[in-house]
Design a protein around this motif. Structure first.
Motif, PDB file in Angstrom:
ATOM      1  N   GLU A  99       0.836  -1.196   0.000  1.00 59.18           N
ATOM      2  CA  GLU A  99       0.000   0.000   0.000  1.00 59.18           C
ATOM      3  C   GLU A  99       0.874   1.250   0.000  1.00 59.18           C
ATOM      4  OE1 GLU A  99      -3.193   0.217  -0.222  1.00 59.18           O
ATOM      5  OE2 GLU A  99      -4.115  -1.612   0.562  1.00 59.18           O
ATOM      6  N   ASP A 100       0.445   2.270  -0.737  1.00 55.82           N
ATOM      7  CA  ASP A 100       1.179   3.532  -0.763  1.00 55.82           C
ATOM      8  C   ASP A 100       1.035   4.238   0.588  1.00 55.82           C
ATOM      9  OD1 ASP A 100      -1.066   5.844  -1.057  1.00 55.82           O
ATOM     10  OD2 ASP A 100      -1.686   3.985  -2.029  1.00 55.82           O
ATOM     11  N   SER A 101       1.871   5.258   0.810  1.00 58.17           N
ATOM     12  CA  SER A 101       1.915   5.912   2.119  1.00 58.17           C
ATOM     13  C   SER A 101       0.605   6.639   2.439  1.00 58.17           C
ATOM     14  CB  SER A 101       3.087   6.896   2.173  1.00 58.17           C
ATOM     15  OG  SER A 101       2.990   7.861   1.132  1.00 58.17           O
ATOM     16  N   TRP A 102      -0.080   7.174   1.421  1.00 55.88           N
ATOM     17  CA  TRP A 102      -1.352   7.845   1.680  1.00 55.88           C
ATOM     18  C   TRP A 102      -2.425   6.847   2.114  1.00 55.88           C
ATOM     19  CZ3 TRP A 102      -2.351  12.926   2.166  1.00 55.88           C
ATOM     20  CH2 TRP A 102      -1.360  13.825   1.740  1.00 55.88           C
ATOM     21  N   SER A 103      -2.493   5.702   1.432  1.00 55.47           N
ATOM     22  CA  SER A 103      -3.458   4.668   1.850  1.00 55.47           C
ATOM     23  C   SER A 103      -3.174   4.229   3.276  1.00 55.47           C
ATOM     24  CB  SER A 103      -3.394   3.465   0.905  1.00 55.47           C
ATOM     25  OG  SER A 103      -3.817   3.816  -0.398  1.00 55.47           O
ATOM     26  N   HIS A 104      -1.903   4.075   3.600  1.00 57.47           N
ATOM     27  CA  HIS A 104      -1.526   3.647   4.955  1.00 57.47           C
ATOM     28  C   HIS A 104      -2.030   4.624   6.009  1.00 57.47           C
ATOM     29  CE1 HIS A 104       0.700  -0.039   4.961  1.00 57.47           C
ATOM     30  NE2 HIS A 104       1.468   0.344   3.968  1.00 57.47           N
ATOM     31  N   VAL A 105      -1.821   5.926   5.783  1.00 58.19           N
ATOM     32  CA  VAL A 105      -2.187   6.878   6.834  1.00 58.19           C
ATOM     33  C   VAL A 105      -3.701   6.917   7.014  1.00 58.19           C
ATOM     34  CG1 VAL A 105      -2.348   9.002   5.427  1.00 58.19           C
ATOM     35  CG2 VAL A 105      -1.596   9.138   7.808  1.00 58.19           C
ATOM     36  N   PHE A 106      -4.469   6.780   5.931  1.00 49.05           N
ATOM     37  CA  PHE A 106      -5.930   6.749   6.074  1.00 49.05           C
ATOM     38  C   PHE A 106      -6.383   5.461   6.756  1.00 49.05           C
ATOM     39  CE2 PHE A 106      -5.779   9.964   2.615  1.00 49.05           C
ATOM     40  CZ  PHE A 106      -6.539  10.942   3.238  1.00 49.05           C
ATOM     41  N   MET A 107      -5.808   4.326   6.367  1.00 48.17           N
ATOM     42  CA  MET A 107      -6.194   3.055   6.984  1.00 48.17           C
ATOM     43  C   MET A 107      -5.814   3.024   8.464  1.00 48.17           C
ATOM     44  SD  MET A 107      -5.054   0.625   3.788  1.00 48.17           S
ATOM     45  CE  MET A 107      -5.438  -0.969   4.499  1.00 48.17           C
ATOM     46  N   ASP A 108      -4.613   3.499   8.781  1.00 50.50           N
ATOM     47  CA  ASP A 108      -4.157   3.484  10.175  1.00 50.50           C
ATOM     48  C   ASP A 108      -4.992   4.414  11.046  1.00 50.50           C
ATOM     49  OD1 ASP A 108      -2.207   1.709   9.441  1.00 50.50           O
ATOM     50  OD2 ASP A 108      -0.570   3.168   9.401  1.00 50.50           O
ATOM     51  N   THR A 109      -5.504   5.490  10.459  1.00 48.74           N
ATOM     52  CA  THR A 109      -6.322   6.436  11.222  1.00 48.74           C
ATOM     53  C   THR A 109      -7.747   5.938  11.385  1.00 48.74           C
ATOM     54  OG1 THR A 109      -4.989   8.279  10.380  1.00 48.74           O
ATOM     55  CG2 THR A 109      -7.143   8.824  11.319  1.00 48.74           C
ATOM     56  N   LEU A 110      -8.303   5.334  10.345  1.00 51.90           N
ATOM     57  CA  LEU A 110      -9.719   4.967  10.356  1.00 51.90           C
ATOM     58  C   LEU A 110      -9.994   3.594  10.961  1.00 51.90           C
ATOM     59  CD1 LEU A 110     -10.777   6.403   6.875  1.00 51.90           C
ATOM     60  CD2 LEU A 110     -11.528   7.211   9.122  1.00 51.90           C
ATOM     61  N   ALA A 111      -9.056   2.650  10.825  1.00 51.94           N
ATOM     62  CA  ALA A 111      -9.302   1.287  11.329  1.00 51.94           C
ATOM     63  C   ALA A 111      -9.607   1.265  12.834  1.00 51.94           C
ATOM     64  CB  ALA A 111      -8.119   0.378  10.999  1.00 51.94           C
ATOM     65  N   PRO A 112      -8.867   1.995  13.687  1.00 55.93           N
ATOM     66  CA  PRO A 112      -9.206   1.976  15.115  1.00 55.93           C
ATOM     67  C   PRO A 112     -10.585   2.540  15.415  1.00 55.93           C
ATOM     68  CG  PRO A 112      -6.975   2.827  14.771  1.00 55.93           C
ATOM     69  CD  PRO A 112      -7.627   2.763  13.431  1.00 55.93           C
ATOM     70  N   ARG A 113     -11.153   3.294  14.469  1.00 50.36           N
ATOM     71  CA  ARG A 113     -12.505   3.847  14.646  1.00 50.36           C
ATOM     72  C   ARG A 113     -13.565   2.922  14.063  1.00 50.36           C
ATOM     73  NH1 ARG A 113     -12.878   9.266  16.622  1.00 50.36           N
ATOM     74  NH2 ARG A 113     -10.760   9.963  17.073  1.00 50.36           N
ATOM     75  N   GLY A 114     -13.176   1.737  13.611  1.00 50.52           N
ATOM     76  CA  GLY A 114     -14.147   0.776  13.100  1.00 50.52           C
ATOM     77  C   GLY A 114     -14.455   0.908  11.632  1.00 50.52           C
ATOM     78  N   PHE A 115     -13.595   1.629  10.867  1.00 53.62           N
ATOM     79  CA  PHE A 115     -13.798   1.763   9.426  1.00 53.62           C
ATOM     80  C   PHE A 115     -12.881   0.808   8.680  1.00 53.62           C
ATOM     81  CE2 PHE A 115     -15.383   5.779  10.979  1.00 53.62           C
ATOM     82  CZ  PHE A 115     -16.513   5.985  10.204  1.00 53.62           C
ATOM     83  N   ILE A 116     -13.444   0.131   7.689  1.00 48.84           N
ATOM     84  CA  ILE A 116     -12.701  -0.843   6.890  1.00 48.84           C
ATOM     85  C   ILE A 116     -12.627  -0.317   5.459  1.00 48.84           C
ATOM     86  CG2 ILE A 116     -12.796  -3.171   5.906  1.00 48.84           C
ATOM     87  CD1 ILE A 116     -14.329  -2.495   9.284  1.00 48.84           C
ATOM     88  N   LYS A 117     -11.470  -0.491   4.838  1.00 51.34           N
ATOM     89  CA  LYS A 117     -11.352  -0.088   3.442  1.00 51.34           C
ATOM     90  C   LYS A 117     -12.173  -1.041   2.581  1.00 51.34           C
ATOM     91  CE  LYS A 117      -7.992  -0.944   0.509  1.00 51.34           C
ATOM     92  NZ  LYS A 117      -6.695  -1.017  -0.190  1.00 51.34           N
ATOM     93  N   VAL A 118     -13.179  -0.480   1.909  1.00 51.11           N
ATOM     94  CA  VAL A 118     -14.054  -1.279   1.050  1.00 51.11           C
ATOM     95  C   VAL A 118     -13.320  -1.652  -0.227  1.00 51.11           C
ATOM     96  CG1 VAL A 118     -16.184  -1.225  -0.303  1.00 51.11           C
ATOM     97  CG2 VAL A 118     -16.142  -0.242   1.996  1.00 51.11           C
ATOM     98  N   THR A 119     -12.677  -0.653  -0.834  1.00 48.11           N
ATOM     99  CA  THR A 119     -11.916  -0.883  -2.052  1.00 48.11           C
ATOM    100  C   THR A 119     -11.080   0.357  -2.331  1.00 48.11           C
ATOM    101  OG1 THR A 119     -12.077  -1.627  -4.364  1.00 48.11           O
ATOM    102  CG2 THR A 119     -13.627   0.060  -3.657  1.00 48.11           C
ATOM    103  N   SER A 120     -10.195   0.242  -3.315  1.00 48.95           N
ATOM    104  CA  SER A 120      -9.425   1.389  -3.787  1.00 48.95           C
ATOM    105  C   SER A 120      -9.063   1.159  -5.245  1.00 48.95           C
ATOM    106  CB  SER A 120      -8.153   1.590  -2.950  1.00 48.95           C
ATOM    107  OG  SER A 120      -7.276   0.492  -3.118  1.00 48.95           O
ATOM    108  N   VAL A 121      -8.741   2.244  -5.948  1.00 43.60           N
ATOM    109  CA  VAL A 121      -8.293   2.133  -7.332  1.00 43.60           C
ATOM    110  C   VAL A 121      -7.221   3.197  -7.533  1.00 43.60           C
ATOM    111  CG1 VAL A 121     -10.227   3.567  -8.131  1.00 43.60           C
ATOM    112  CG2 VAL A 121      -8.983   2.140  -9.769  1.00 43.60           C
TER     113      VAL A 121
END
Length: 468
Positions: A68-90
């Motif tokens: 995963e690119d660094s931008w995807s990482h920062v969004f995933m790392d921030t949102l996952a603890p709040r109960g958000f899952i990445k549905v998809t990306s392109v």
């Protein structure tokens, strides 16, 4: 949707937070809390983030394909603890589109597909163009299209042509909505690169500094083109009550009005501020019925619902606090009111008995609604707070030899060596390869800490009641 707090007049209300940001090849900031407005009330259900000019040198782009690119990482790392899952990306070169959803919504986000269109440098290099994600949300077809269109003041017509070309060329393997404009709701956003025409730099500065932004609207190229192009008139946009988001000196709130470089040096014209970064939406006109409309109307309580999904923009603004790019990010929040076409997951999954790494575990699953299942479907074991469908601890294939009948209870064993030794809170998810989505989630359940964890020295003896 766990929707007691969302229900409104027979509909369910969902809150969506959208971001568009040209990041100008910069690395992400450490803290994106204000960008995502994480503590807003009512809480967000969906996040949709569109980025442009993500660093995409050939070496960097290839490495980002592997991890995963660094931008995807920062969004995933921030949102996952709040109960958000990445549905998809392109991702297409510098264009990146990410969709996140609260865990409770995952089984109702189906038929996920992505595509992209190149328009830059004769279409061979993806520095300009559009990337899109489409899916069914509780039975309603929605599409998100993140674009980066041609730059410079004199190319307003080319920008419109590029957008029209993207709409014409993007298609999906879905009979009800094979094209972007077939979807019930389309969100169009990105660095659309429309400028403010005619006004001189002094007038622009004066209008911005005095807060009289309305004086600039009549010369905004996108608003001007909407008056001429019928297909653009179908797209709605909130008022531009925020300062133009381009072009800033980095790490400041000051506009960079230097002369831009060309291949032949400076062109002598100073840069002028502009609303290049925009978020618009389109609800499919009523006079263009589709199969989706018919399905949506028959699944409502009274069958008379004219608009099975309604969109209200609650906020349209920019966040001036971020300075890593010469663009400021633009944020829009929406309320989606809809009548759900279904509220039961396609697959029901449950752990059976006590789970620990001391013994093989058992799970059961039941297909509750017929769908195009596959022997390549699998059930993942996810730690609570997981980031995406591929972020599993382990997985098991569904029944290999034959596909299950509807309502048939299938039992599968999970090898104890695949179960986490230290235990914790977990959830099981059924992933459909054909639908590219999780069709069912179990309730959260506890995996007990294994005695083997003590024997292997991973935890002190006597912790959590083990080997006391």
């Amino acid at each position: 949707m766990s929707t007691g707090r969302f229900r409104s007049g027979g509909r369910d209300k969902c809150r969506m937070h959208m971001v568009t940001w040209n990041v100008a090849t910069a690395e992400p900031p450490e803290d994106i809390t204000s960008l995502l407005q994480l503590d807003v009330q009512p809480p967000t259900d969906l996040y949709v983030i569109g980025l442009q000019e993500v660093s995409s040198s050939p070496v960097r782009f290839i490495s980002d394909l592997l991890v995963e690119d660094s931008w995807s990482h920062v969004f995933m790392d921030t949102l996952a603890p709040r109960g958000f899952i990445k549905v998809t990306s392109v991702r297409m070169q510098g264009l990146l589109l990410l969709v996140f959803a609260k865990q409770v919504h995952l089984p109702y986000i189906r038929d996920i597909q992505t595509t992209y269109t190149r328009t830059g440098i004769f279409g061979y290099w993806g520095n300009k163009g559009g990337v899109s994600v489409r899916f069914s949300f509780y039975g309603h077809m929605v599409c998100f299209l993140n674009c980066h269109l041609a730059a410079h003041m004199n190319y307003a017509l080319q920008r419109v042509d590029e957008f029209e070309y993207i709409l014409e060329t993007q298609d999906f393997d879905i009979s009800e909505s094979p094209n972007v404009l077939d979807h019930k709701v389309v969100f169009w956003f990105g660095d659309l690169n429309f400028r403010i025409a005619d006004h001189g730099l002094h007038f622009l500065r004066s209008s911005i500094n005095s807060g009289r932004l309305n004086l600039l609207w009549s010369k905004d190229q996108l608003l001007m083109m909407k008056k001429k192009e019928a297909f653009l008139q179908e797209f709605e946009e909130g008022p531009l009550n925020f300062k133009p988001t381009y072009k800033f000196a980095r790490n400041s709130d000051t506009y960079d009005t230097s002369s831009p470089k060309t291949w032949f040096g400076f062109n002598g014209k100073k840069r002028k501020p502009a609303w290049t970064d925009r978020i618009l939406w389109r609800i499919k006109p009523k006079d263009l019925p589709s199969e989706d409309d018919e399905k949506a109307s028959t699944c409502t309580d009274d069958g008379q619902d004219e608009y099975p999904i309604m969109v209200t923009q609650d906020k349209y603004t920019s966040d001036m606090s971020y300075g890593v790019s010469d663009h400021k990010p633009v944020i829009a929040t929406f309320s989606l009111e809809l009548r759900k076409c279904f509220d039961t997951p396609m697959v029901h999954i449950s752990p059976v008995g006590v789970w620990s790494a001391d013994q093989d575990a058992v799970l059961t699953y039941t297909v509750q609604e017929d769908f195009m299942s596959s022997t390549w479907d699998w059930i993942g074991l996810y730690k609570v707070g997981f980031k995406s469908a591929s972020d599993y601890e382990t997985f098991v294939w569904v029944r290999e030899n034959e596909l299950p009948e509807t309502n048939e209870v299938i039992q599968i064993s999970v090898d104890k060596d695949e179960i986490p030794l230290l235990g914790g809170q977990y959830v099981l998810g059924y992933y459909s390869t054909n639908m590219q989505s999780i069709l069912g989630l179990s309730s959260n359940f506890q995996i007990l800490e294994s005695k083997r964890a003590v024997m292997e020295g991973l935890v002190p003896e006597g912790i959590n009641g083990i080997n006391k």
